[in-house]
Design an enzyme around this catalytic site. Structure first.
Site, PDB file in Angstrom:
ATOM      1  N   ASP A  30       0.854  -1.189   0.000  1.00 30.13           N
ATOM      2  CA  ASP A  30       0.000   0.000   0.000  1.00 30.13           C
ATOM      3  C   ASP A  30       0.895   1.245   0.000  1.00 30.13           C
ATOM      4  O   ASP A  30       1.903   1.304   0.694  1.00 30.13           O
ATOM      5  CB  ASP A  30      -0.903  -0.005   1.239  1.00 30.13           C
ATOM      6  CG  ASP A  30      -2.056   0.972   1.130  1.00 30.13           C
ATOM      7  OD1 ASP A  30      -3.208   0.524   1.052  1.00 30.13           O
ATOM      8  OD2 ASP A  30      -1.795   2.205   1.119  1.00 30.13           O
ATOM      9  N   ASN A  87     -12.868  -3.300   2.725  1.00 36.18           N
ATOM     10  CA  ASN A  87     -13.826  -2.209   2.829  1.00 36.18           C
ATOM     11  C   ASN A  87     -14.775  -2.249   1.631  1.00 36.18           C
ATOM     12  O   ASN A  87     -14.372  -2.664   0.537  1.00 36.18           O
ATOM     13  CB  ASN A  87     -13.086  -0.866   2.869  1.00 36.18           C
ATOM     14  CG  ASN A  87     -12.197  -0.731   4.089  1.00 36.18           C
ATOM     15  OD1 ASN A  87     -12.565  -1.163   5.172  1.00 36.18           O
ATOM     16  ND2 ASN A  87     -11.022  -0.148   3.923  1.00 36.18           N
ATOM     17  N   GLY A  93     -15.946   2.623   3.839  1.00 39.17           N
ATOM     18  CA  GLY A  93     -14.677   3.331   3.736  1.00 39.17           C
ATOM     19  C   GLY A  93     -13.849   2.957   2.524  1.00 39.17           C
ATOM     20  O   GLY A  93     -12.639   3.194   2.490  1.00 39.17           O
ATOM     21  N   GLN A  94     -14.501   2.393   1.503  1.00 35.99           N
ATOM     22  CA  GLN A  94     -13.765   2.003   0.298  1.00 35.99           C
ATOM     23  C   GLN A  94     -13.454   3.245  -0.531  1.00 35.99           C
ATOM     24  O   GLN A  94     -14.343   4.068  -0.793  1.00 35.99           O
ATOM     25  CB  GLN A  94     -14.592   1.014  -0.535  1.00 35.99           C
ATOM     26  CG  GLN A  94     -13.854   0.498  -1.762  1.00 35.99           C
ATOM     27  CD  GLN A  94     -14.647  -0.578  -2.506  1.00 35.99           C
ATOM     28  OE1 GLN A  94     -15.834  -0.796  -2.237  1.00 35.99           O
ATOM     29  NE2 GLN A  94     -13.999  -1.228  -3.448  1.00 35.99           N
ATOM     30  N   HIS A 100     -10.312  -5.377  -3.023  1.00 37.25           N
ATOM     31  CA  HIS A 100      -8.961  -5.616  -2.500  1.00 37.25           C
ATOM     32  C   HIS A 100      -9.036  -6.021  -1.040  1.00 37.25           C
ATOM     33  O   HIS A 100      -9.895  -5.545  -0.298  1.00 37.25           O
ATOM     34  CB  HIS A 100      -8.058  -4.390  -2.666  1.00 37.25           C
ATOM     35  CG  HIS A 100      -8.666  -3.104  -2.177  1.00 37.25           C
ATOM     36  ND1 HIS A 100      -9.610  -2.403  -2.895  1.00 37.25           N
ATOM     37  CD2 HIS A 100      -8.464  -2.393  -1.043  1.00 37.25           C
ATOM     38  CE1 HIS A 100      -9.968  -1.322  -2.221  1.00 37.25           C
ATOM     39  NE2 HIS A 100      -9.291  -1.296  -1.088  1.00 37.25           N
ATOM     40  N   HIS A 102      -6.898  -5.811   2.348  1.00 42.82           N
ATOM     41  CA  HIS A 102      -5.749  -5.252   3.056  1.00 42.82           C
ATOM     42  C   HIS A 102      -5.188  -6.329   3.982  1.00 42.82           C
ATOM     43  O   HIS A 102      -5.941  -6.930   4.757  1.00 42.82           O
ATOM     44  CB  HIS A 102      -6.161  -4.082   3.947  1.00 42.82           C
ATOM     45  CG  HIS A 102      -6.719  -2.885   3.249  1.00 42.82           C
ATOM     46  ND1 HIS A 102      -5.978  -1.733   3.045  1.00 42.82           N
ATOM     47  CD2 HIS A 102      -7.948  -2.643   2.723  1.00 42.82           C
ATOM     48  CE1 HIS A 102      -6.741  -0.826   2.432  1.00 42.82           C
ATOM     49  NE2 HIS A 102      -7.931  -1.356   2.236  1.00 42.82           N
TER      50      HIS A 102
HETATM   51  P1  5GP Z   1      -9.703   1.333   0.519  1.00 44.09           P
HETATM   52  O1  5GP Z   1      -9.828   2.636   1.251  1.00 44.09           O
HETATM   53  O2  5GP Z   1     -10.391   1.405  -0.832  1.00 44.09           O
HETATM   54  O3  5GP Z   1     -10.092   0.137   1.304  1.00 44.09           O
HETATM   55  O4  5GP Z   1      -8.158   1.151   0.254  1.00 44.09           O
HETATM   56  C1  5GP Z   1      -7.493   1.665  -0.848  1.00 44.09           C
HETATM   57  C2  5GP Z   1      -6.027   1.630  -0.527  1.00 44.09           C
HETATM   58  O5  5GP Z   1      -5.313   1.781  -1.742  1.00 44.09           O
HETATM   59  C3  5GP Z   1      -5.550   2.735   0.411  1.00 44.09           C
HETATM   60  O6  5GP Z   1      -4.968   2.136   1.562  1.00 44.09           O
HETATM   61  C4  5GP Z   1      -4.548   3.526  -0.420  1.00 44.09           C
HETATM   62  O7  5GP Z   1      -3.435   3.942   0.334  1.00 44.09           O
HETATM   63  C5  5GP Z   1      -4.163   2.520  -1.497  1.00 44.09           C
HETATM   64  N1  5GP Z   1      -3.810   3.124  -2.761  1.00 44.09           N
HETATM   65  C6  5GP Z   1      -4.546   4.009  -3.477  1.00 44.09           C
HETATM   66  N2  5GP Z   1      -3.931   4.320  -4.626  1.00 44.09           N
HETATM   67  C7  5GP Z   1      -2.782   3.590  -4.660  1.00 44.09           C
HETATM   68  C8  5GP Z   1      -1.721   3.488  -5.609  1.00 44.09           C
HETATM   69  O8  5GP Z   1      -1.700   4.116  -6.671  1.00 44.09           O
HETATM   70  N3  5GP Z   1      -0.706   2.648  -5.274  1.00 44.09           N
HETATM   71  C9  5GP Z   1      -0.685   1.923  -4.114  1.00 44.09           C
HETATM   72  N4  5GP Z   1       0.372   1.117  -3.895  1.00 44.09           N
HETATM   73  N5  5GP Z   1      -1.676   1.988  -3.202  1.00 44.09           N
HETATM   74  C10 5GP Z   1      -2.704   2.822  -3.471  1.00 44.09           C
END
Ligand code: 5GP
Ligand code: ZN
Length: 114
Positions: A30, A87, A93-94, A100, A102
């Site tokens: 991440d 999420n 909180g997505q 994906h 985490h």
């Molecule tokens: P969500 O909030 O959708 O559950 O998680 C999305 C995650 O993707 C976040 O933790 C954010 O830091 C990560 N993220 C978003 N854009 C990028 C990217 O371009 N590269 C990487 N490595 N992580 C990303």
């Protein structure tokens, strides 16, 4: 999905620190880590979120979660554990609309989530 950040990472358009890759799963660090270990495990198939998982995706998601377990183990989380988070949509909180998981580890996680 050309406008999806994670599809663009899969396609190599956006760089990422890859941890694992096969024909149907990709895992990468991440970019904004919330723990010493913070890896995203994603299907290469563009599934938007948990609400859009189809019966045909169940095998893929089983393999994805098993891969997440292996990645947590190989990242040093086997003994003390880790948190596996998916999420979903705005209340969940997505922020990236490509399913994906985490994998968060290397520190104690509090509960309940915020
Ligand atoms: P969500 O909030 O959708 O559950 O998680 C999305 C995650 O993707 C976040 O933790 C954010 O830091 C990560 N993220 C978003 N854009 C990028 C990217 O371009 N590269 C990487 N490595 N992580 C990303
Ligand atoms: Zn996508």
């Amino acid at each position: 999905m050309s406008n999806c950040i994670f599809c663009r990472i899969i396609g190599g358009e956006i760089p990422a620190k890859k941890v694992y890759e096969d024909e149907e799963i990709l895992a990468f660090d991440d970019m904004n880590p919330q723990a010493p270990v913070h890896i995203l495990v994603i299907p290469k198939k563009h599934i938007r979120n948990m609400m859009e998982v189809d019966t045909g995706d169940t095998g893929l998601l089983g393999r994805l979660f098993f891969k997440a377990q292996e990645i947590a183990q190989s990242s040093g989380c086997a003994e003390k554990g880790a948190r596996f988070v998916v999420n979903c949509k705005s209340n969940g909180g997505q922020t990236v609309d490509h399913l994906h998981c985490h994998v968060l580890g290397g520190r104690f996680m509090t509960w309940p989530p915020g």
